[in-house]
Design a protein around this motif. Structure first.
Motif, PDB file in Angstrom:
ATOM      1  N   CYS A  65       1.351  -1.011  -0.261  1.00  0.00           N
ATOM      2  CA  CYS A  65       0.116   0.048   0.015  1.00  0.00           C
ATOM      3  C   CYS A  65       0.726   0.856   0.156  1.00  0.00           C
ATOM      4  CB  CYS A  65      -1.146   0.197   1.308  1.00  0.00           C
ATOM      5  SG  CYS A  65      -2.135  -1.473   1.331  1.00  0.00           S
ATOM      6  N   GLU A  83      -3.958  -5.479  -0.712  1.00  0.00           N
ATOM      7  CA  GLU A  83      -4.238  -4.041  -0.923  1.00  0.00           C
ATOM      8  C   GLU A  83      -5.370  -4.472  -0.803  1.00  0.00           C
ATOM      9  OE1 GLU A  83      -1.774  -2.481  -3.963  1.00  0.00           O
ATOM     10  OE2 GLU A  83      -0.025  -3.248  -2.316  1.00  0.00           O
ATOM     11  N   GLU A  87      -8.209  -1.689   1.155  1.00  0.00           N
ATOM     12  CA  GLU A  87      -9.563  -0.458   0.136  1.00  0.00           C
ATOM     13  C   GLU A  87     -10.763  -0.933   1.097  1.00  0.00           C
ATOM     14  OE1 GLU A  87      -8.741  -1.747  -4.226  1.00  0.00           O
ATOM     15  OE2 GLU A  87      -6.691  -1.200  -3.790  1.00  0.00           O
ATOM     16  N   VAL A  90     -11.266   0.859   4.156  1.00  0.00           N
ATOM     17  CA  VAL A  90     -10.930   2.105   4.136  1.00  0.00           C
ATOM     18  C   VAL A  90     -12.069   2.511   4.085  1.00  0.00           C
ATOM     19  CG1 VAL A  90      -9.583   3.970   2.799  1.00  0.00           C
ATOM     20  CG2 VAL A  90      -8.740   2.660   3.541  1.00  0.00           C
ATOM     21  N   ALA A 116      -4.044   5.354   5.577  1.00  0.00           N
ATOM     22  CA  ALA A 116      -5.082   5.937   4.925  1.00  0.00           C
ATOM     23  C   ALA A 116      -6.117   6.651   5.375  1.00  0.00           C
ATOM     24  CB  ALA A 116      -5.609   4.410   4.457  1.00  0.00           C
TER      25      ALA A 116
END
Length: 273
Positions: A65, A83, A87, A90, A116
């Motif tokens: 990431c 990853e 996502e 997030v 993030a």
């Protein structure tokens, strides 16, 4: 790219790596050159790589990431497909979330989610002491704390019922298939990070059995699984009282299951008309 005069020629490095079966020999040669401080160190690193050690263990870090994650020898190397899990997390989490990275390995997932989202209350746990040492370094910038122990056992009791995002990078390779994994994983990563039991879901069942009691109302459990394991994984999540959802990323061959603890319904009579 050319090596400094005292270092072996770049072409010689590439040839040595290619002869050892490294598909991305040129890229690896560049990374090894950038990581080595002396010609002797470079030679040793090239030979370790040629002998089959994961590149990440040789240079001491993995990219995940967009972060440089420290990875010591024997520690599970974070996969790029994971990853996709970040996502998904997030999209569900808020900046001040309470986050737990369970079976954390190097702590890559927790570190990436914190990077993030911004400030989070980050905790990580793993049964492998070497992994916990890595995780402590990798989540330090986010103010995270890493604990050694089996699944939820080492976590502070005060977290029970407060976890907004539970990242569980559980092992899900069936025991009989561990020997079919690439040698880099099979020989150089901790087996506890790979072997998920007879059908690959033993550790997941233990996590889901307790997940609801650790999640806050509306909190989310996220984990990867194999495509053929999805039906049983969904059943396991739903049997634990969580609302299950599956998402796939064909490009990265990734399957992520989310289990959400239902938020309590608001009570009260309808307003008068």
């Amino acid at each position: 790219m050319s090596a400094p005069a005292s270092f072996p020629p770049f072409s010689a490095l590439v040839s040595r790596l290619r002869a050892a079966g490294c598909v991305f020999a040129e890229d690896e040669a560049r990374l090894l050159l950038s990581a080595a401080a002396t010609p002797a160190e470079l030679t040793a690193m090239v030979e370790r790589r040629a002998a089959g050690l994961p590149l990440e263990h040789v240079i001491g870090w993995a990219e995940f990431c967009g972060l440089r994650i420290a990875v010591d020898g024997g520690v599970f190397v974070p996969r790029r497909r994971t990853e996709f899990l970040i996502e998904r997390a997030v999209a569900l989490a808020r900046p001040d979330a309470v986050v737990v990275d369970l079976c954390c390995g190097s702590g890559a997932l927790g570190a990436a989610l914190a990077a993030a989202l911004g400030p989070v209350d980050l905790h990580a746990a793993d049964i492998d002491p070497a992994a916990v040492r890595c995780a402590r370094r990798n989540i330090a910038a986010a103010g995270g704390t890493a604990y050694q122990g089996d699944l939820f056992d080492p976590l502070p009791a005060a977290l029970r019922g407060r976890v907004d995002v539970l990242l569980a990078n559980v092992p899900y390779v069936p025991t009989e298939e561990v020997e079919l994994l690439p040698a880099e994983a099979r020989l150089h990563e901790a087996r506890v990070a790979l072997d998920g039991g007879a059908d690959g879901l033993d550790v997941l069942r233990r996590v889901t059995a307790e997940a609801a009691s650790w999640l806050a109302p509306g909190g989310h459990l996220l984990f990867e699984t194999g495509e053929h394991q999805v039906p049983e994984a969904l059943h396991t999540v739903e049997a634990a009282g969580l609302v299950a959802e599956v998402a796939e990323c064909e490009e990265r061959y990734a399957v992520v299951v989310t289990g959400t603890r239902p938020a309590p319904r608001r009570s009260g009579r309808p307003a008068d008309r």
